[in-house]
Design a protein around this motif. Structure first.
Motif, PDB file in Angstrom:
ATOM      1  N   ARG A   1       0.858  -1.190   0.000  1.00  0.00           N
ATOM      2  CA  ARG A   1       0.000   0.000   0.000  1.00  0.00           C
ATOM      3  C   ARG A   1       0.890   1.234   0.000  1.00  0.00           C
ATOM      4  NH1 ARG A   1      -3.109   1.371   3.937  1.00  0.00           N
ATOM      5  NH2 ARG A   1      -2.154   0.134   5.607  1.00  0.00           N
ATOM      6  N   GLU A   2       1.013   1.844  -1.159  1.00  0.00           N
ATOM      7  CA  GLU A   2       1.839   3.045  -1.274  1.00  0.00           C
ATOM      8  C   GLU A   2       1.277   4.165  -0.411  1.00  0.00           C
ATOM      9  OE1 GLU A   2       3.664   6.000  -4.739  1.00  0.00           O
ATOM     10  OE2 GLU A   2       2.517   4.223  -5.306  1.00  0.00           O
ATOM     11  N   GLU A   3      -0.036   4.156  -0.212  1.00  0.00           N
ATOM     12  CA  GLU A   3      -0.693   5.170   0.616  1.00  0.00           C
ATOM     13  C   GLU A   3      -0.091   5.209   2.018  1.00  0.00           C
ATOM     14  OE1 GLU A   3      -5.224   6.172   2.227  1.00  0.00           O
ATOM     15  OE2 GLU A   3      -4.768   4.230   1.340  1.00  0.00           O
ATOM     16  N   TYR A   4       0.262   4.043   2.570  1.00  0.00           N
ATOM     17  CA  TYR A   4       0.823   3.949   3.914  1.00  0.00           C
ATOM     18  C   TYR A   4       2.131   4.737   4.010  1.00  0.00           C
ATOM     19  CZ  TYR A   4       3.221   1.810   7.919  1.00  0.00           C
ATOM     20  OH  TYR A   4       3.916   1.608   9.086  1.00  0.00           O
ATOM     21  N   TYR A   5       3.000   4.568   3.000  1.00  0.00           N
ATOM     22  CA  TYR A   5       4.285   5.272   3.016  1.00  0.00           C
ATOM     23  C   TYR A   5       4.107   6.752   2.680  1.00  0.00           C
ATOM     24  CZ  TYR A   5       6.451   0.673   3.238  1.00  0.00           C
ATOM     25  OH  TYR A   5       6.842  -0.579   3.639  1.00  0.00           O
TER      26      TYR A   5
ATOM     27  N   GLU B   1      -4.628  11.813  -2.901  1.00  0.00           N
ATOM     28  CA  GLU B   1      -5.929  11.614  -3.544  1.00  0.00           C
ATOM     29  C   GLU B   1      -5.868  10.454  -4.549  1.00  0.00           C
ATOM     30  OE1 GLU B   1      -7.285  15.252  -5.270  1.00  0.00           O
ATOM     31  OE2 GLU B   1      -7.353  16.318  -3.352  1.00  0.00           O
ATOM     32  N   ARG B   2      -4.734  10.382  -5.257  1.00  0.00           N
ATOM     33  CA  ARG B   2      -4.568   9.329  -6.268  1.00  0.00           C
ATOM     34  C   ARG B   2      -4.423   7.956  -5.607  1.00  0.00           C
ATOM     35  NH1 ARG B   2       0.223   7.564  -8.078  1.00  0.00           N
ATOM     36  NH2 ARG B   2       1.279   9.422  -7.274  1.00  0.00           N
ATOM     37  N   LEU B   3      -3.803   7.924  -4.417  1.00  0.00           N
ATOM     38  CA  LEU B   3      -3.529   6.642  -3.765  1.00  0.00           C
ATOM     39  C   LEU B   3      -4.608   6.227  -2.774  1.00  0.00           C
ATOM     40  CD1 LEU B   3       0.264   7.179  -2.921  1.00  0.00           C
ATOM     41  CD2 LEU B   3      -0.686   5.855  -4.826  1.00  0.00           C
ATOM     42  N   TYR B   4      -5.494   7.136  -2.416  1.00  0.00           N
ATOM     43  CA  TYR B   4      -6.457   6.862  -1.346  1.00  0.00           C
ATOM     44  C   TYR B   4      -7.305   5.616  -1.651  1.00  0.00           C
ATOM     45  CZ  TYR B   4     -10.335   7.323   1.900  1.00  0.00           C
ATOM     46  OH  TYR B   4     -11.273   7.078   2.876  1.00  0.00           O
ATOM     47  N   GLY B   5      -7.371   4.712  -0.679  1.00  0.00           N
ATOM     48  CA  GLY B   5      -8.238   3.541  -0.793  1.00  0.00           C
ATOM     49  C   GLY B   5      -7.756   2.503  -1.793  1.00  0.00           C
ATOM     50  N   LYS B   6      -6.479   2.570  -2.161  1.00  0.00           N
ATOM     51  CA  LYS B   6      -5.968   1.609  -3.146  1.00  0.00           C
ATOM     52  C   LYS B   6      -4.843   0.768  -2.545  1.00  0.00           C
ATOM     53  CE  LYS B   6      -6.990   4.367  -7.270  1.00  0.00           C
ATOM     54  NZ  LYS B   6      -6.405   5.063  -8.449  1.00  0.00           N
ATOM     55  N   ALA B   7      -4.751  -0.446  -3.019  1.00  0.00           N
ATOM     56  CA  ALA B   7      -3.677  -1.355  -2.594  1.00  0.00           C
ATOM     57  C   ALA B   7      -3.254  -2.190  -3.794  1.00  0.00           C
ATOM     58  CB  ALA B   7      -4.151  -2.255  -1.465  1.00  0.00           C
ATOM     59  N   GLU B   8      -2.103  -2.794  -3.676  1.00  0.00           N
ATOM     60  CA  GLU B   8      -1.602  -3.656  -4.753  1.00  0.00           C
ATOM     61  C   GLU B   8      -1.223  -5.014  -4.186  1.00  0.00           C
ATOM     62  OE1 GLU B   8       1.484  -2.235  -7.526  1.00  0.00           O
ATOM     63  OE2 GLU B   8       1.108  -0.236  -6.690  1.00  0.00           O
ATOM     64  N   VAL B   9      -1.469  -6.047  -4.978  1.00  0.00           N
ATOM     65  CA  VAL B   9      -0.888  -7.353  -4.698  1.00  0.00           C
ATOM     66  C   VAL B   9       0.123  -7.593  -5.810  1.00  0.00           C
ATOM     67  CG1 VAL B   9      -1.268  -9.844  -4.568  1.00  0.00           C
ATOM     68  CG2 VAL B   9      -2.896  -8.283  -3.494  1.00  0.00           C
ATOM     69  N   VAL B  10       1.389  -7.650  -5.429  1.00  0.00           N
ATOM     70  CA  VAL B  10       2.469  -7.856  -6.392  1.00  0.00           C
ATOM     71  C   VAL B  10       2.766  -9.348  -6.453  1.00  0.00           C
ATOM     72  CG1 VAL B  10       4.863  -7.308  -6.995  1.00  0.00           C
ATOM     73  CG2 VAL B  10       3.440  -5.599  -5.803  1.00  0.00           C
ATOM     74  N   ILE B  11       2.514  -9.970  -7.588  1.00  0.00           N
ATOM     75  CA  ILE B  11       2.792 -11.397  -7.760  1.00  0.00           C
ATOM     76  C   ILE B  11       4.224 -11.530  -8.279  1.00  0.00           C
ATOM     77  CG2 ILE B  11       2.135 -13.541  -8.927  1.00  0.00           C
ATOM     78  CD1 ILE B  11      -0.714 -12.399  -9.096  1.00  0.00           C
ATOM     79  N   GLY B  12       5.127 -11.950  -7.382  1.00  0.00           N
ATOM     80  CA  GLY B  12       6.546 -12.022  -7.716  1.00  0.00           C
ATOM     81  C   GLY B  12       6.967 -13.355  -8.296  1.00  0.00           C
TER      82      GLY B  12
ATOM     83  N   GLU C   1      -4.415  -4.586  -8.774  1.00  0.00           N
ATOM     84  CA  GLU C   1      -4.883  -3.464  -7.951  1.00  0.00           C
ATOM     85  C   GLU C   1      -6.174  -3.845  -7.234  1.00  0.00           C
ATOM     86  OE1 GLU C   1      -5.167  -0.081 -10.623  1.00  0.00           O
ATOM     87  OE2 GLU C   1      -3.309   0.697  -9.761  1.00  0.00           O
ATOM     88  N   LEU C   2      -6.240  -3.502  -5.945  1.00  0.00           N
ATOM     89  CA  LEU C   2      -7.417  -3.774  -5.127  1.00  0.00           C
ATOM     90  C   LEU C   2      -7.823  -2.499  -4.400  1.00  0.00           C
ATOM     91  CD1 LEU C   2      -6.284  -7.121  -3.415  1.00  0.00           C
ATOM     92  CD2 LEU C   2      -7.819  -6.912  -5.375  1.00  0.00           C
ATOM     93  N   SER C   3      -9.067  -2.469  -3.954  1.00  0.00           N
ATOM     94  CA  SER C   3      -9.486  -1.375  -3.073  1.00  0.00           C
ATOM     95  C   SER C   3      -9.197  -1.787  -1.638  1.00  0.00           C
ATOM     96  CB  SER C   3     -10.984  -1.103  -3.245  1.00  0.00           C
ATOM     97  OG  SER C   3     -11.748  -2.206  -2.791  1.00  0.00           O
ATOM     98  N   PHE C   4      -8.993  -0.795  -0.762  1.00  0.00           N
ATOM     99  CA  PHE C   4      -8.745  -1.084   0.644  1.00  0.00           C
ATOM    100  C   PHE C   4      -9.466  -0.068   1.506  1.00  0.00           C
ATOM    101  CE2 PHE C   4      -6.235  -0.533   4.586  1.00  0.00           C
ATOM    102  CZ  PHE C   4      -6.397  -1.810   5.102  1.00  0.00           C
ATOM    103  N   GLU C   5     -10.339  -0.588   2.382  1.00  0.00           N
ATOM    104  CA  GLU C   5     -11.047   0.271   3.335  1.00  0.00           C
ATOM    105  C   GLU C   5     -10.469  -0.007   4.720  1.00  0.00           C
ATOM    106  OE1 GLU C   5     -15.500   0.591   2.419  1.00  0.00           O
ATOM    107  OE2 GLU C   5     -14.915  -1.289   1.447  1.00  0.00           O
ATOM    108  N   GLY C   6      -9.612   0.876   5.179  1.00  0.00           N
ATOM    109  CA  GLY C   6      -8.922   0.682   6.446  1.00  0.00           C
ATOM    110  C   GLY C   6      -9.856   0.599   7.634  1.00  0.00           C
ATOM    111  N   ARG C   7     -10.979   1.338   7.585  1.00  0.00           N
ATOM    112  CA  ARG C   7     -11.902   1.355   8.725  1.00  0.00           C
ATOM    113  C   ARG C   7     -12.461  -0.038   9.002  1.00  0.00           C
ATOM    114  NH1 ARG C   7     -16.523   4.333   7.339  1.00  0.00           N
ATOM    115  NH2 ARG C   7     -17.055   4.592   9.543  1.00  0.00           N
ATOM    116  N   PHE C   8     -12.696  -0.811   7.909  1.00  0.00           N
ATOM    117  CA  PHE C   8     -13.276  -2.149   8.059  1.00  0.00           C
ATOM    118  C   PHE C   8     -12.252  -3.252   7.790  1.00  0.00           C
ATOM    119  CE2 PHE C   8     -16.811   0.390   5.907  1.00  0.00           C
ATOM    120  CZ  PHE C   8     -17.273   0.925   7.098  1.00  0.00           C
ATOM    121  N   THR C   9     -10.981  -2.876   7.649  1.00  0.00           N
ATOM    122  CA  THR C   9      -9.898  -3.800   7.271  1.00  0.00           C
ATOM    123  C   THR C   9     -10.351  -4.711   6.133  1.00  0.00           C
ATOM    124  OG1 THR C   9     -10.541  -5.441   8.960  1.00  0.00           O
ATOM    125  CG2 THR C   9      -8.893  -3.786   9.595  1.00  0.00           C
TER     126      THR C   9
END
Length: 499
Positions: free
Chosen positions: A426-430, A452-463, A474-482
């Motif tokens: 989650r780039e938003e975290y950093y 604003e661009r990163l809000y509520g977004k997450a990535e799963v990187v398949i290595g 790319e996935l959505s992420f709602e921190g309030r509800f984990t």
């Protein structure tokens, strides 16, 4: 001597000094005839080597004959009454049975090579019965001996471990299979994927874009889900577990057996959080009540009603949680087998790999033992196993915080054993931690635009993926509800397929 008996076999059991030996189930003639078959046709050994070992023979002399034969055959040397005579001329037990002439007698009583596996299985089954009798005696003796240092619950755990260790033994491997058999299995998997909506070969995670990249969660696969703390790897694992358990439907499988035709039964080893904490996370997602409010009990009447309704709806969800701390890998495997036998098991999740205990003293070797053990569970139970893993701190020292395979702790064995390696990022975290000072208006404006661009977004990187492409999802992420969810792309606006 011609039937299974609980009575000592005269002079052939003369080597037994234990008074209780006569009460143990055994079949001397079966042992003689199987050994005779091996001594007259060494190829028979290859048919039975996966079933029995020397310790499975009741008669100690027979165990030694089998062991010496096995050693010679494994070196491509002949094992026959004549060649074994040189190794056993001074064997006191063999002398009591008639000396080297006994080897010739059992060779003369050899069974047909076609019956060898049946005889070997019979000898193994009787050995298991004897071991069960021995374990029962040990359990009874320890229970009767009242000591301050011996707690009854500890004795139960010890007895359970001994029984599961016994159950693990003697599971014959399949060996080589023909290409035709392998092709048939591959076609059946492809046909199941073709007939299923969405074309998934495995169990759906409930996350559309992730399913497209992985093809679902495949049987026998070990999937590593890694990330730095606060990236949300436990949240993603609980989301996937909830989605699979919620979608569970039982029916008739293509092979005629009963099982999950949609979703599945999920086993969740939560080694870091208690079962109550994990349940609260899942209920937070289902009821859309922030998890911190659930912890504090700070809910409105409407939120509490949603919370209770969600709990009632999830009562029948086939999601089973084990929150035993620092569980040994052998015990983890035994409990997974028991869950599959009693309730069924379609997906196993371990949170997280570094908290499982192995037996090796060296940490790197211990992690290797654990990752190999998890892969073995996946293959044996024919289920996908998702194991969460921590990443090393070297991620934090790079400008690009996006994780890579080399960031896995003790990465060699984990990377090698895994079929899929995924990273939660989650780039938003950093970005949140890079907020500039209020006096730098230009930097603040750029930071706000980035947030604003990163809000509520997450990535799963398949290595890594053995049977598919690598890349980012790319996935959505709602921190309030984990809660992770399907991200609606710009071209999908106005279309409800994202949710």
């Amino acid at each position: 001597m011609n039937e299974i008996s609980a009575i000592p076999q005269g002079e052939q059991d003369g080597a037994k000094s234990d008074d209780e030996a006569g009460t143990l189930p055994h079949h001397i003639e079966a042992e003689q005839q199987l050994l005779g078959a091996i001594l007259t046709n060494n190829d028979v050994y290859d048919r039975v080597a996966q079933i029995i070992k020397p310790e499975h023979f009741y008669e100690p002399v027979h165990a030694r004959i089998f062991e010496i034969s096995a050693n010679r055959i494994s070196k491509n040397a002949l094992a026959s009454p004549v060649t074994l005579k040189a190794f056993m001329e001074d064997d006191d037990g063999l002398k009591e049975l008639g000396g080297p002439a006994y080897l010739a007698r059992i060779a003369g009583a050899a069974i047909s090579s076609f019956a060898a596996r049946d005889y070997a299985q019979m000898i193994y089954d009787l050995a298991v019965r004897r071991e069960l009798i021995r374990l029962g005696g040990d359990i009874s003796a320890k229970a009767a001996k009242v000591e301050a240092t011996s707690e009854p619950m500890d004795q139960i755990v010890e007895a359970e471990q001994s029984l599961y260790k016994l159950a693990e033994q003697g599971q014959a491997t399949t060996g080589f299979v023909s290409f035709l058999s392998a092709v048939t299995d591959a076609v059946q998997v492809a046909n199941a994927a073709y007939m299923r909506d969405g074309g998934l070969a495995g169990v759906s995670t409930g996350l559309i874009d992730l399913d497209k990249k992985l093809g679902g969660l495949h049987r026998s696969d070990l999937l590593i889900l890694a990330g730095r703390p606060s990236m949300g790897k436990t949240s993603l694992a609980t989301n996937i577990a909830f989605n699979i358990a919620k979608a569970y439907k039982k029916g008739t499988l293509p092979d005629g057996s009963e099982g999950a035709i949609e979703g599945g039964v999920v086993g969740f080893y939560s080694l870091e959080m208690s079962s109550e904490q994990l349940a609260a996370r899942i209920l937070s997602e289902a009821s859309e009540v922030p998890s911190e409010q659930i912890r504090r009990g700070d809910m409105t009447e409407g939120e509490f009603r949603r919370f209770v309704d969600a709990a009632k709806a999830l009562e029948s969800c086939p999601l089973y949680i084990d929150d035993t701390a620092a569980i040994p890998i052998a015990q983890l495997a035994a409990r997974a087998r028991r869950l599959k036998r009693e309730k069924g098991l379609d997906v196993l999740i371990v949170d997280y790999l570094q908290l499982v205990r192995g037996t090796a003293e060296n940490r790197v070797q211990e992690i290797g033992e654990i990752s190999m053990g998890l892969k073995a569970i996946a293959k044996e139970l024919q289920i996908p196993v998702i194991a969460l893993s921590q990443l090393s701190r070297q991620v934090e020292s790079r400008d690009d915080k996006r994780p890579q395979l080399s960031d896995l702790r003790e990465s060699g064995s984990i990377e090698q054993d895994a079929d899929v390696v995924m990273f939660v990022y989650r780039e938003e975290y950093y970005a949140e931690r890079e907020k500039p000072g209020e006096d730098n208006l230009e930097a603040m404006a750029a930071w706000q635009e980035r947030m604003e661009r990163l809000y509520g977004k997450a990535e799963v990187v398949i290595g890594k993926q053995r049977h598919g492409p690598i890349g980012n999802v790319e996935l959505s992420f709602e921190g309030r509800f984990t809660r992770f969810g399907n991200l609606v792309q710009p071209w999908q606006q106005g279309d409800d397929q994202g949710f």
